[in-house]
Design an enzyme around this catalytic site. Structure first.
Site, mmCIF file in Angstrom:
data_model
loop_
_atom_site.group_PDB
_atom_site.id
_atom_site.type_symbol
_atom_site.label_atom_id
_atom_site.label_comp_id
_atom_site.label_asym_id
_atom_site.label_seq_id
_atom_site.Cartn_x
_atom_site.Cartn_y
_atom_site.Cartn_z
ATOM 1 N N ASP A 219 0.835 -1.201 0.000
ATOM 2 C CA ASP A 219 0.000 0.000 0.000
ATOM 3 C C ASP A 219 0.879 1.266 0.000
ATOM 4 O OD1 ASP A 219 -2.870 0.892 0.451
ATOM 5 O OD2 ASP A 219 -1.918 1.900 2.134
ATOM 6 N N GLU A 268 14.258 -15.614 0.401
ATOM 7 C CA GLU A 268 14.575 -16.749 1.287
ATOM 8 C C GLU A 268 13.591 -17.886 1.058
ATOM 9 O OE1 GLU A 268 14.287 -15.359 5.308
ATOM 10 O OE2 GLU A 268 15.935 -13.927 5.023
HETATM 11 C C1 GLC Z 1 -4.212 2.988 -0.684
HETATM 12 C C2 GLC Z 1 -5.460 2.131 -0.597
HETATM 13 C C3 GLC Z 1 -6.595 2.984 -0.146
HETATM 14 C C4 GLC Z 1 -6.267 3.550 1.219
HETATM 15 C C5 GLC Z 1 -4.938 4.296 1.205
HETATM 16 C C6 GLC Z 1 -4.436 4.556 2.598
HETATM 17 O O1 GLC Z 1 -4.315 3.954 -1.664
HETATM 18 O O2 GLC Z 1 -5.690 1.521 -1.836
HETATM 19 O O3 GLC Z 1 -7.796 2.268 -0.098
HETATM 20 O O4 GLC Z 1 -7.287 4.431 1.620
HETATM 21 O O5 GLC Z 1 -3.941 3.550 0.571
HETATM 22 O O6 GLC Z 1 -4.014 3.370 3.209
#
Ligand code: GLC
Length: 563
Positions: A219, A268
């Site tokens: 993310d 790993e």
């Molecule tokens: C990313 C995710 C989104 C979230 C953001 C903060 O963009 O896809 O859904 O709100 O990160 O974590």
């Protein structure tokens, strides 16, 4: 006319694809766990619910499932506010349920990818609770980004930076300090200069890898490391700075030191664990994330911002295949995910206004959502027709295709969610100007009738519209013209036809018709226009809509057999 398949070419391609790592041309299906299937009837989808649909996923023909966060969370941002990275939210199940899900998917040949959220934790994470209970300057506060305020008594935030979800990016705590949160207030940013933070994420990656997870989706992978040397720049100064790897907040070169360490951990394992970066960066910098020394693959989001238009699609394909070559990775294609208006709806709306860079001036579809769906601007039938054509185009391309739950049912965005029931923080922090992302996160319809269209016995946590009945799995199942049938056929054929990651464009003599061939002769023809396109062949394997012999009707894609 159909000619005999070139068996030698096909065998070579098969051998190559056997050597290639599984993820390079995978069809990866994103599950948003709280909205997929609810086994215990509490209104929230859960892990046993997903496991109960393992046969459905196998029949769909995908190669992997990517699970959006299922970790303990107060759901301030749909689970992207993680309170414990190495556990399952008790409302969604247990670690034993997770193990059973992995086993059920693996038994059907489906890999499992989980979401890692390293930029921020939830404010309910034990670290943040500790930070609040500790004094300014303490080691507990060092795991996050705390600063003194400005102005008299420090009552003003350290800078004028804005959160991605609207409002200030700083929040004040009772003793007067401020903490940085690039997303919701409940999502404090971690300090990636802190060694304890780094070590803990390595532990998390090992924890899930040891449980059999095959890969990770990272993310906001471009925001972890930050240069917060004082004096901090203003918002205007930040915006004027080039994004060349030395920007204080975004896409810094030093984030790859973090990923180099992760890569050593992934390697790993046998087979090595994979990762895909969610990195909203200039395309010239995508290869850094996709390289084999870093995360290995990165999302390409360009199709999310494109119109259904041949010129835009062709440019995006050309550019991204070239970028993938630079990194040695394969490219990725995304038409829908949990953050954007679903693609049938985008293609059913008037083209958005574009800014100087050609990007939609506002999040495409938001104007329509703002009208509550009451204005008759959405062309539902045309939007779905174009979406099906775009999907078959994308599934024929080299690289990985990331699909989002419900797109196989041809679902449109749900606009008719009353404000009082909205959950997305972008709606609350904008406030109300951006309707947010709830419309693509409404629980799936599994049956035409029954409580919450078969999602679960306890209702759905976001309201489902009555038209969901038309798209229920049991309605579409077996119907030759349904979107579900099209996805199943396409994914099954894609497995059979898969070949090396190359593509040759074939001139069609028309600017609104794209045609390409893969190394084994598999061809894809998409008519983005409305005038029928005459084909020189009749051996159509699959069409996104009814196609008379030898014709590609407007807004339709056909696949032609290898010859
Ligand atoms: C990313 C995710 C989104 C979230 C953001 C903060 O963009 O896809 O859904 O709100 O990160 O974590």
């Amino acid at each position: 006319m159909t000619s005999a398949p070139n068996t030698q070419l096909q065998t070579e391609a098969l051998l190559d694809s056997e050597k290639a790592p599984w993820w390079r041309q995978a069809a990866v299906y994103q599950v948003y766990p709280r909205s997929f299937a609810d086994a215990d009837g509490d209104g929230l989808g859960d892990i046993p619910g997903i496991a109960s649909k393992a046969d459905y996923l196998a029949e769909l023909g995908i190669d992997a499932v990517w699970l959006s966060p299922f970790y303990p969370s107060e759901l301030a941002d749909g689970g992207y506010d993680v309170a414990d990275y190495r556990n399952v939210d008790p409302r969604l199940g247990t670690l034993a349920d997770f193990d059973a899900l992995v086993a059920a998917l693996h038994a059907r040949g489906i890999r499992v990818v989980v979401d890692i959220v390293p930029n921020h934790t939830s404010d309910r994470h034990v670290w943040f609770e500790e930070a609040l209970a500790s004094a300014p300057g303490s080691a507990a506060r060092e795991r996050y980004i705390f600063r003194e305020g400005t102005g008299p008594d420090g009552a003003l935030p350290p800078t004028d930076w804005e959160s991605m979800f609207g409002g200030s990016a700083w929040e004040r705590v009772p003793d007067g300090q401020w903490y940085l949160h690039h997303f919701a207030v409940e999502q404090p940013d971690l300090n990636w200069d802190n060694q304890e933070v780094r070590a803990d994420f390595v532990r998390t990656l090992r924890f899930w890898s040891d449980r059999g997870v095959d890969g990770f989706r990272i993310d906001v992978a471009h925001m972890l490391t930050k240069d917060l040397t004082e004096p901090l720049p203003s918002k205007a100064e930040l915006e004027a700075m080039p994004r060349d790897g030395r920007h204080p907040l975004i896409d810094r070169d030093d984030v790859h030191d973090v990923y180099a360490e992760w890569r050593r951990v992934f390697n790993e394992y046998d087979p090595p664990r994979t990762a895909v970066a969610e990195a909203w960066v200039d395309s010239s910098r995508v290869p850094l994330y996709a390289s084999a020394e870093s995360l290995g693959q990165a999302f390409n989001f360009e199709l999310l911002e494109a119109d259904f238009e041949a010129g835009q699609f062709q440019r995006i394909v050309r550019d991204n295949l070239a970028l993938a070559k630079l990194s040695g990775s394969s490219t990725t294609w995304v038409l829908s995910n949990h953050d954007v208006v679903r693609h049938p709806t985008r293609y059913g709306l008037p083209h958005p206004e574009r800014d100087a860079d050609g990007r939609p001036a506002r999040k495409h579809g938001n104007e329509w959502l703002l009208s509550g769906g009451m204005q008759p601007v959405l062309d539902r039938v045309g939007g779905l027709r174009r979406a099906r054509a775009a999907t078959l185009f994308v599934l024929g391309l080299p690289g990985s295709a990331y699909l989002y739950q419900g797109e196989e049912l041809g679902l449109h965005e749900v606009a008719e969610i009353p404000d009082a029931l909205r959950q997305d923080p972008t709606f609350f922090r904008s406030p109300g100007v951006d309707k947010g992302r709830d419309g693509c996160r409404v629980p799936l319809p599994w049956s035409e009738g029954g409580r919450s269209f078969g999602f679960g016995d306890g209702g759905a946590h976001l309201p489902q519209p009555s038209w969901f009945a038309l798209h229920a799995v049991d309605v579409e199942d077996g119907r030759p013209d349904s979107t579900l049938t099209m996805y199943r056929r396409a994914l099954a054929l894609r497995h059979e036809l898969q070949t090396d990651e190359e593509l040759d464009w074939i001139d069609t003599g028309r600017a609104d018709v794209l045609r390409f061939a893969r190394p084994n002769g598999w061809q894809v023809v998409t008519n983005f226009g409305t005038e029928p396109f005459e084909l020189d062949r009749a051996d159509v394997l699959l069409a996104s809509d009814e196609a008379p012999l030898g014709i590609v009707p407007g807004e339709t894609t056909v696949w032609l057999a290898p010859n």
